[in-house]
Motif scaffolding. Structure first.
Motif, PDB file in Angstrom:
ATOM      1  N   ASP A 127       0.847  -1.192   0.000  1.00 43.30           N
ATOM      2  CA  ASP A 127       0.000   0.000   0.000  1.00 43.30           C
ATOM      3  C   ASP A 127       0.882   1.241   0.000  1.00 43.30           C
ATOM      4  OD1 ASP A 127      -2.194   1.633   0.037  1.00 43.30           O
ATOM      5  OD2 ASP A 127      -2.646   1.321   2.155  1.00 43.30           O
ATOM      6  N   PHE A 128       1.261   1.651  -1.204  1.00 45.09           N
ATOM      7  CA  PHE A 128       2.072   2.853  -1.342  1.00 45.09           C
ATOM      8  C   PHE A 128       1.181   4.070  -1.284  1.00 45.09           C
ATOM      9  CE2 PHE A 128       4.644  -0.222  -3.799  1.00 45.09           C
ATOM     10  CZ  PHE A 128       5.825  -0.114  -3.094  1.00 45.09           C
ATOM     11  N   GLY A 129       1.687   5.107  -0.677  1.00 42.79           N
ATOM     12  CA  GLY A 129       0.988   6.382  -0.717  1.00 42.79           C
ATOM     13  C   GLY A 129       1.186   6.999  -2.093  1.00 42.79           C
ATOM     14  N   PRO A 130       0.481   8.076  -2.408  1.00 41.42           N
ATOM     15  CA  PRO A 130       0.586   8.664  -3.738  1.00 41.42           C
ATOM     16  C   PRO A 130       2.003   9.147  -4.061  1.00 41.42           C
ATOM     17  CG  PRO A 130      -0.788  10.022  -2.300  1.00 41.42           C
ATOM     18  CD  PRO A 130      -0.436   8.783  -1.549  1.00 41.42           C
ATOM     19  N   ASP A 131       2.777   9.522  -3.049  1.00 42.00           N
ATOM     20  CA  ASP A 131       4.138   9.988  -3.290  1.00 42.00           C
ATOM     21  C   ASP A 131       5.123   8.841  -3.482  1.00 42.00           C
ATOM     22  OD1 ASP A 131       3.233  12.580  -2.996  1.00 42.00           O
ATOM     23  OD2 ASP A 131       3.700  12.631  -0.847  1.00 42.00           O
ATOM     24  N   GLU A 132       4.743   7.646  -3.046  1.00 43.28           N
ATOM     25  CA  GLU A 132       5.668   6.520  -3.077  1.00 43.28           C
ATOM     26  C   GLU A 132       5.335   5.486  -4.135  1.00 43.28           C
ATOM     27  OE1 GLU A 132       6.173   4.748   0.769  1.00 43.28           O
ATOM     28  OE2 GLU A 132       5.729   6.627   1.757  1.00 43.28           O
ATOM     29  N   ASP A 133       4.208   5.616  -4.819  1.00 44.91           N
ATOM     30  CA  ASP A 133       3.762   4.600  -5.771  1.00 44.91           C
ATOM     31  C   ASP A 133       4.692   4.555  -6.979  1.00 44.91           C
ATOM     32  OD1 ASP A 133       2.495   2.813  -7.402  1.00 44.91           O
ATOM     33  OD2 ASP A 133       0.534   3.792  -7.318  1.00 44.91           O
ATOM     34  N   PRO A 134       5.419   3.449  -7.161  1.00 46.86           N
ATOM     35  CA  PRO A 134       6.346   3.379  -8.285  1.00 46.86           C
ATOM     36  C   PRO A 134       5.631   3.324  -9.631  1.00 46.86           C
ATOM     37  CG  PRO A 134       6.268   1.275  -7.154  1.00 46.86           C
ATOM     38  CD  PRO A 134       5.442   2.250  -6.360  1.00 46.86           C
ATOM     39  N   ASP A 135       4.350   2.952  -9.643  1.00 51.12           N
ATOM     40  CA  ASP A 135       3.596   2.888 -10.891  1.00 51.12           C
ATOM     41  C   ASP A 135       2.911   4.198 -11.227  1.00 51.12           C
ATOM     42  OD1 ASP A 135       4.307   0.239 -11.246  1.00 51.12           O
ATOM     43  OD2 ASP A 135       2.601  -0.478 -10.068  1.00 51.12           O
ATOM     44  N   ALA A 136       2.925   5.146 -10.306  1.00 49.57           N
ATOM     45  CA  ALA A 136       2.276   6.424 -10.572  1.00 49.57           C
ATOM     46  C   ALA A 136       3.080   7.166 -11.627  1.00 49.57           C
ATOM     47  CB  ALA A 136       2.201   7.258  -9.288  1.00 49.57           C
ATOM     48  N   GLN A 137       2.385   7.983 -12.407  1.00 48.87           N
ATOM     49  CA  GLN A 137       3.061   8.721 -13.457  1.00 48.87           C
ATOM     50  C   GLN A 137       4.027   9.713 -12.839  1.00 48.87           C
ATOM     51  OE1 GLN A 137       0.217  10.508 -16.062  1.00 48.87           O
ATOM     52  NE2 GLN A 137       0.298   8.748 -17.424  1.00 48.87           N
ATOM     53  N   GLN A 138       5.209   9.714 -13.389  1.00 45.77           N
ATOM     54  CA  GLN A 138       6.226  10.650 -12.935  1.00 45.77           C
ATOM     55  C   GLN A 138       5.965  12.001 -13.583  1.00 45.77           C
ATOM     56  OE1 GLN A 138       8.557   9.862 -10.661  1.00 45.77           O
ATOM     57  NE2 GLN A 138       7.590   7.866 -10.518  1.00 45.77           N
ATOM     58  N   PRO A 139       6.264  13.093 -12.881  1.00 42.63           N
ATOM     59  CA  PRO A 139       6.095  14.407 -13.494  1.00 42.63           C
ATOM     60  C   PRO A 139       7.031  14.547 -14.680  1.00 42.63           C
ATOM     61  CG  PRO A 139       7.116  14.587 -11.338  1.00 42.63           C
ATOM     62  CD  PRO A 139       6.760  13.159 -11.541  1.00 42.63           C
ATOM     63  N   GLU A 140       6.646  15.356 -15.635  1.00 42.03           N
ATOM     64  CA  GLU A 140       7.467  15.540 -16.819  1.00 42.03           C
ATOM     65  C   GLU A 140       8.827  16.076 -16.425  1.00 42.03           C
ATOM     66  OE1 GLU A 140       6.052  17.646 -20.225  1.00 42.03           O
ATOM     67  OE2 GLU A 140       4.008  16.983 -19.828  1.00 42.03           O
ATOM     68  N   GLN A 141       9.846  15.520 -17.056  1.00 46.60           N
ATOM     69  CA  GLN A 141      11.207  15.995 -16.838  1.00 46.60           C
ATOM     70  C   GLN A 141      11.451  17.165 -17.784  1.00 46.60           C
ATOM     71  OE1 GLN A 141      13.379  14.878 -14.561  1.00 46.60           O
ATOM     72  NE2 GLN A 141      11.930  13.367 -13.802  1.00 46.60           N
ATOM     73  N   HIS A 142      11.901  18.239 -17.263  1.00 45.97           N
ATOM     74  CA  HIS A 142      12.213  19.388 -18.093  1.00 45.97           C
ATOM     75  C   HIS A 142      13.663  19.259 -18.564  1.00 45.97           C
ATOM     76  CE1 HIS A 142       8.479  21.378 -17.191  1.00 45.97           C
ATOM     77  NE2 HIS A 142       8.664  21.129 -15.898  1.00 45.97           N
ATOM     78  N   THR A 143      13.840  19.437 -19.827  1.00 48.73           N
ATOM     79  CA  THR A 143      15.209  19.386 -20.325  1.00 48.73           C
ATOM     80  C   THR A 143      15.891  20.710 -20.009  1.00 48.73           C
ATOM     81  OG1 THR A 143      14.488  20.186 -22.480  1.00 48.73           O
ATOM     82  CG2 THR A 143      14.609  17.794 -22.179  1.00 48.73           C
ATOM     83  N   ARG A 144      17.163  20.602 -19.754  1.00 57.09           N
ATOM     84  CA  ARG A 144      17.909  21.805 -19.423  1.00 57.09           C
ATOM     85  C   ARG A 144      18.419  22.498 -20.687  1.00 57.09           C
ATOM     86  NH1 ARG A 144      22.190  20.267 -15.016  1.00 57.09           N
ATOM     87  NH2 ARG A 144      22.735  18.727 -16.559  1.00 57.09           N
ATOM     88  N   VAL A 145      18.444  21.771 -21.761  1.00 51.92           N
ATOM     89  CA  VAL A 145      18.946  22.356 -22.995  1.00 51.92           C
ATOM     90  C   VAL A 145      17.810  22.440 -23.994  1.00 51.92           C
ATOM     91  CG1 VAL A 145      20.619  22.093 -24.881  1.00 51.92           C
ATOM     92  CG2 VAL A 145      21.188  21.342 -22.570  1.00 51.92           C
ATOM     93  N   GLN A 146      17.722  23.587 -24.648  1.00 51.09           N
ATOM     94  CA  GLN A 146      16.655  23.773 -25.652  1.00 51.09           C
ATOM     95  C   GLN A 146      17.236  23.729 -27.026  1.00 51.09           C
ATOM     96  OE1 GLN A 146      13.187  25.233 -25.113  1.00 51.09           O
ATOM     97  NE2 GLN A 146      13.231  24.690 -22.969  1.00 51.09           N
TER      98      GLN A 146
END
Length: 150
Positions: free
Chosen positions: A131-150
């Motif tokens: 029973d993972f919490g919403p912050d610990e759920d490994p299957d939950a969608q990860q927030p988008e990673q912002h690239t540092r280079v454009q």
């Protein structure tokens, strides 16, 4: 009161009584066993393995009446019953104690409600629910990673 007005006991689970027999179908015993197993603290769900997802999908269409027997198989004779139950346990419970509590609850419920002797209850633990919490759920969608280079 004369003897003919006193109620005579009915037959118990297939045993003929003076006024007829009582036959308890496997599905009835299976539902009793399933409900008794779910009552035990530490049982996350019934069923397991590959059938778990299929069972969840089936239950969403068929409704809750079919879920009581999911993960339960019974064999009912004239006076005895055998139960096989598959479960998913909650993480952190002592599985050997959980299995014994499930076994005891199923035997008590079936014997009390049907008069059948339960000769065997086999418990198979297919999985452990984390029973993972919403912050610990490994299957939950990860927030988008912002690239540092454009």
């Amino acid at each position: 009161m004369s003897e003919q007005h006193q109620p005579a006991p009915a037959g118990t689970a297939g045993t003929p009584g003076p006024r007829g027999t009582t036959r308890i179908e496997d599905v009835v015993v299976g539902k009793i066993a399933g409900l008794a197993a779910r009552e035990v603290s530490g049982v996350h769900s019934l069923g397991g393995g590959a059938g778990r997802m299929v069972g969840a999908l089936r239950d969403s269409f068929a409704g809750p009446s079919t879920t009581a027997q999911h993960g339960v198989h019974v064999e009912v004779g004239e006076t005895q019953a055998v139960v096989d139950v598959s479960i998913v346990a909650e993480y952190g419970v002592a599985i050997h104690e959980l299995a014994e509590a499930i076994r005891s609850n199923i035997i008590t419920a079936i014997e009390r409600m049907t008069g059948l002797e339960v000769t065997e209850v086999n418990v198979t633990v297919h999985d452990v629910h984390l029973d993972f919490g919403p912050d610990e759920d490994p299957d939950a969608q990860q927030p988008e990673q912002h690239t540092r280079v454009q």
